[in-house]
Design a protein around this motif. Sequence first.
Motif: not given
Length: 224
Positions: A2, A42, A47-48, A50, A68, A74, A76, A96
């Motif tokens: 993340k 990425k 993969d996420e 925030v 997105e 992903k 957030t 998160k």
Amino acid sequence: MKALILVGGFGTRLRPLTLSLPKPLVDFANKPMIIHQIEALKAVGVDEVVLTVNYQAEVMLNFLKDAEANLKIKITCLRETESIGTAGPLALARDKLVDGSGEPFFVLNSDVISEYPFKEMIEFHKAHGGEASIMVTKVDEPSKYGVVVMEETTGKVEKFVEKPKLYVGNKINAGIYLLNPSVVDKIELRPNPTISTSFPNPTTFTFFSTISTFFPTISTFYKN
């Protein structure tokens, strides 16, 4: 893996560009700055992403919905109800970022533009085994920036000096961190000036010195 991108600032030094647009959405090389960052993250397995947003939050949220889908990652968004500096968002995003995997996560200032040596930084972080890595870069005029004073042989950070009047070194905080989840427990959800000054012991950090190309600051780039 993340990443947390700090996008709560008002972008005052980029006005009038940021009067109608959040700073991360200002184009750099024909692409919004935030897209450069997300694409680079990425590419190394994040993969996420925030984001903590404040100024012109609705504009950011609408833009990121499309991003997105287009980037297939992903994203957030968490809203700051007040200015909480660069450390406060770590606590805001605690649920998160800390997912039980034990994996470190990136933290980026939203106006950092560089070659993003993320892969090398991950390798460096795993090799030294500490809690936190901070990316630094050399500058000719350190008095304009937050200088990182470190022990060159061990890589341990000794202290942080914001815009020093006297010379203490020429390596500055580049605004990119790689942190273990345990670091989040040291941060309270309250206004915190900076990540680097929110730790009682600066030796938590080990510096990652990069020869990667960094633009001095986005605001300087546009003024020139």
